[in-house]
Design an enzyme around this catalytic site. Structure first.
Site, PDB file in Angstrom:
ATOM      1  N   GLY A   1       0.890  -1.176   0.095  1.00 14.89           N
ATOM      2  CA  GLY A   1       0.065  -0.001   0.052  1.00 14.89           C
ATOM      3  C   GLY A   1       0.899   1.286   0.045  1.00 14.89           C
ATOM      4  O   GLY A   1       1.706   1.198   0.775  1.00 14.89           O
TER       5      GLY A   1
ATOM      6  N   ARG B   1       0.295  -4.585  -4.540  1.00 11.59           N
ATOM      7  CA  ARG B   1       0.421  -5.955  -3.931  1.00 11.59           C
ATOM      8  C   ARG B   1       0.658  -7.042  -4.500  1.00 11.59           C
ATOM      9  O   ARG B   1      -0.126  -7.737  -5.084  1.00 11.59           O
ATOM     10  CB  ARG B   1      -0.922  -6.046  -2.959  1.00 11.59           C
ATOM     11  CG  ARG B   1      -1.142  -5.134  -2.024  1.00 11.59           C
ATOM     12  CD  ARG B   1      -2.181  -5.488  -1.058  1.00 11.59           C
ATOM     13  NE  ARG B   1      -2.527  -4.235  -0.438  1.00 11.59           N
ATOM     14  CZ  ARG B   1      -1.993  -3.872   0.410  1.00 11.59           C
ATOM     15  NH1 ARG B   1      -0.997  -4.308   1.216  1.00 11.59           N
ATOM     16  NH2 ARG B   1      -2.381  -2.628   1.340  1.00 11.59           N
TER      17      ARG B   1
ATOM     18  N   ASP C   1       5.315  -5.191   5.473  1.00 11.79           N
ATOM     19  CA  ASP C   1       5.657  -6.741   5.865  1.00 11.79           C
ATOM     20  C   ASP C   1       5.548  -7.545   4.602  1.00 11.79           C
ATOM     21  O   ASP C   1       6.489  -8.251   4.499  1.00 11.79           O
ATOM     22  CB  ASP C   1       4.448  -7.268   6.904  1.00 11.79           C
ATOM     23  CG  ASP C   1       3.032  -6.901   6.630  1.00 11.79           C
ATOM     24  OD1 ASP C   1       2.573  -6.184   5.468  1.00 11.79           O
ATOM     25  OD2 ASP C   1       2.264  -7.504   7.085  1.00 11.79           O
TER      26      ASP C   1
ATOM     27  N   THR D   1       4.547   1.807   6.436  1.00  6.84           N
ATOM     28  CA  THR D   1       3.309   1.459   6.603  1.00  6.84           C
ATOM     29  C   THR D   1       2.427   2.698   7.350  1.00  6.84           C
ATOM     30  O   THR D   1       3.027   2.578   8.339  1.00  6.84           O
ATOM     31  CB  THR D   1       3.109   0.033   6.782  1.00  6.84           C
ATOM     32  OG1 THR D   1       1.747  -0.312   7.142  1.00  6.84           O
ATOM     33  CG2 THR D   1       3.755  -0.430   8.205  1.00  6.84           C
TER      34      THR D   1
ATOM     35  N   ASP E   1       0.228   1.560   9.110  1.00 11.75           N
ATOM     36  CA  ASP E   1      -0.109   0.708  10.158  1.00 11.75           C
ATOM     37  C   ASP E   1       0.882   0.585  11.403  1.00 11.75           C
ATOM     38  O   ASP E   1       0.865   0.420  12.350  1.00 11.75           O
ATOM     39  CB  ASP E   1      -0.241  -0.697   9.716  1.00 11.75           C
ATOM     40  CG  ASP E   1      -1.516  -0.768   8.939  1.00 11.75           C
ATOM     41  OD1 ASP E   1      -2.121   0.138   8.664  1.00 11.75           O
ATOM     42  OD2 ASP E   1      -1.670  -2.011   8.642  1.00 11.75           O
TER      43      ASP E   1
ATOM     44  N   ASP F   1       3.423  -1.193  11.720  1.00  9.21           N
ATOM     45  CA  ASP F   1       3.368  -2.616  12.696  1.00  9.21           C
ATOM     46  C   ASP F   1       4.863  -3.241  11.988  1.00  9.21           C
ATOM     47  O   ASP F   1       4.754  -4.640  12.550  1.00  9.21           O
ATOM     48  CB  ASP F   1       2.380  -3.390  12.447  1.00  9.21           C
ATOM     49  CG  ASP F   1       1.853  -3.726  11.120  1.00  9.21           C
ATOM     50  OD1 ASP F   1       2.598  -3.131  10.148  1.00  9.21           O
ATOM     51  OD2 ASP F   1       0.911  -4.399  10.739  1.00  9.21           O
TER      52      ASP F   1
ATOM     53  N   ARG G   1      -4.555  -3.467  10.297  1.00  9.57           N
ATOM     54  CA  ARG G   1      -5.018  -4.860  10.124  1.00  9.57           C
ATOM     55  C   ARG G   1      -4.563  -5.793  11.173  1.00  9.57           C
ATOM     56  O   ARG G   1      -5.199  -6.447  11.953  1.00  9.57           O
ATOM     57  CB  ARG G   1      -4.071  -5.407   9.011  1.00  9.57           C
ATOM     58  CG  ARG G   1      -5.058  -5.943   7.880  1.00  9.57           C
ATOM     59  CD  ARG G   1      -4.075  -6.391   6.655  1.00  9.57           C
ATOM     60  NE  ARG G   1      -3.068  -5.484   6.628  1.00  9.57           N
ATOM     61  CZ  ARG G   1      -2.028  -5.807   5.582  1.00  9.57           C
ATOM     62  NH1 ARG G   1      -1.907  -6.913   4.935  1.00  9.57           N
ATOM     63  NH2 ARG G   1      -1.136  -4.675   5.257  1.00  9.57           N
TER      64      ARG G   1
HETATM   65  O1  F6P Z   1      -1.085  -2.354   4.814  1.00  4.90           O
HETATM   66  C1  F6P Z   1      -1.559  -0.968   5.098  1.00  4.90           C
HETATM   67  C2  F6P Z   1      -3.168  -1.022   4.835  1.00  4.90           C
HETATM   68  O2  F6P Z   1      -3.080   0.214   4.805  1.00  4.90           O
HETATM   69  C3  F6P Z   1      -3.912  -1.526   5.910  1.00  4.90           C
HETATM   70  O3  F6P Z   1      -4.141  -1.133   7.108  1.00  4.90           O
HETATM   71  C4  F6P Z   1      -5.286  -2.033   5.133  1.00  4.90           C
HETATM   72  O4  F6P Z   1      -5.780  -3.345   5.458  1.00  4.90           O
HETATM   73  C5  F6P Z   1      -4.736  -2.155   3.715  1.00  4.90           C
HETATM   74  O5  F6P Z   1      -3.529  -1.466   3.647  1.00  4.90           O
HETATM   75  C6  F6P Z   1      -5.676  -1.674   2.603  1.00  4.90           C
HETATM   76  O6  F6P Z   1      -5.021  -2.194   1.544  1.00  4.90           O
HETATM   77  P1  F6P Z   1      -5.657  -1.953  -0.057  1.00  4.90           P
HETATM   78  O7  F6P Z   1      -4.932  -0.518  -0.523  1.00  4.90           O
HETATM   79  O8  F6P Z   1      -4.900  -2.977  -0.974  1.00  4.90           O
HETATM   80  O9  F6P Z   1      -7.146  -1.739   0.058  1.00  4.90           O
END
Ligand code: F6P
Length: 341
Positions: free
Chosen positions: A10, A72, A103, A125, A127, A129, A171
């Site tokens: 992301g 991704r 990650d 990220t 997040d 994490d 997440r």
């Molecule tokens: O990995 C970061 C994140 O922001 C998560 O918190 C969330 O679940 C995910 O990306 C959303 O991903 P996408 O942009 O693929 O919908």
């Protein structure tokens, strides 16, 4: 020297600061050629590359997203993915690869490192994490956006005497929920670290609204779940890359709270707003520091390491130490959110 560069997973605000730092210092100080791969590992598999020069990085510090594009995509999980990665890196004569990711991207990076490629990683990220670093690029901007949203929701919650649920990203860890919840004065913060009991939430809200308030703010991380053996049953809904279906827990909580308390309840899902737009100065500075540290590490011959913020210092940690681990919110920070309910 030819140094590859990619951003995966992301996007986050602050990525362009890191790209800029790698290109500026790589070209200016070391005379390296920086080869950018489009759309993360997918671009390496497809051989989609372009030399990155000072022209590309002009005026990018305030720009969100990533100049290089992202996706991704995990080569070690795709048929022939790893062979294609190695073939492209050989064809492009890449001597070291700088991977900026969370990650998923860093896990792929550690697999590519095992295949003999020199990797220097940079954690990003919202997040926050990624194991081994106090901060990842993008977190500060996300917390700033989430806090502003909670501030705005406060006034409308109070005017309408409502329970307002604010769902934020996170997440596997509740960093945004906990910190924005504290900064925004949320009554309840629900995180993956502390599975919740819906009956306790019901009692808490009823008591608060009876005793001294007519509204409440509940901040919930998208990965929050009910505790086993408690009254609410809920299974986290995830997409094919493990990303959580936005809004699912927020909507579910809205129904539960409304039914149990009778209070008018609304949910706001902040979603990708948290990942978009102008990076804060803190994220621009962190991206710049990590970018400089990464290209300096490449120049020193380091390999299979990740840049990490430890206290005030940027250090390098072995990539093998961080793969597969999640940095969760520590108990003392969770306790502050609880103490201020
Ligand atoms: O990995 C970061 C994140 O922001 C998560 O918190 C969330 O679940 C995910 O990306 C959303 O991903 P996408 O942009 O693929 O919908």
């Amino acid at each position: 020297m030819r140094v590859g560069l990619l951003t995966g997973g992301g996007d986050v605000p602050g990525l362009n600061a890191a790209i800029r730092a790698v290109v500026k210092r790589g070209e200016g100080e070391y005379g390296h050629s920086i080869i950018g791969f489009r759309n993360g590992w997918k671009g390496v598999v497809d051989g989609a590359s372009e030399p990155m020069t000072r022209q590309h990085i002009r005026n990018v510090l305030p720009v969100g997203g990533t100049l290089l594009g992202t996706a991704r995509y995990h080569p070690h999980r795709a048929d022939g993915g790893m062979d294609a990665v190695l073939a492209t890196l050989e064809a492009e004569r890449i001597e070291a690869l700088i991977c900026i990711g969370g990650d998923g991207t860093l896990h792929a990076a550690s697999k590519v490192a095992e295949a003999g490629i020199r990797i220097v990683a940079i954690p990003k990220t919202i997040d926050n994490d990624v194991w081994g670093t106090d901060r990842s690029i993008g977190f500060d901007t996300a917390v700033t956006i989430a806090t502003e949203a909670i501030d705005r929701i406060h006034t409308t919650a109070e005017s309408h005497n409502r329970v307002m649920i604010v769902e934020v990203m996170g997440r596997d860890a509740g960093w945004i929920a906990t910190t924005a919840g504290i900064a925004g004065g949320a009554e309840l913060v629900l995180t993956p670290e502390e599975p919740f009991d819906i009956e306790r939430i019901e009692r808490f809200l009823k008591h608060r609204h009876r005793a001294h308030a007519s509204f409440s703010i509940v901040v919930v991380a998208e990965g929050a779940i009910p505790a086993e053996g408690t009254a609410m049953h809920y299974e986290t809904q995830v997409g094919k890359f493990g990303e959580i279906v936005a809004g699912a827990i927020g909507e579910r909580l809205k129904v539960e709270i409304e039914q149990r308390t009778g209070f008018d309840t609304r949910v706001t899902v902040l979603g990708h707003v948290q990942r978009g737009g102008i990076p804060t100065p803190t994220d621009r500075i962190l991206g710049s520091r990590f970018g400089v540290a990464a290209i300096d590490a490449v120049a020193r011959g380091e390999s299979n390491v990740m840049t990490a913020l430890r206290g005030e210092r940027v250090e390098l940690v072995p990539l093998s130490e961080i793969a597969g681990k999640v940095k969760r919110v520590p108990e003392d920070l969770l306790a502050v959110a609880r103490a201020l309910a």
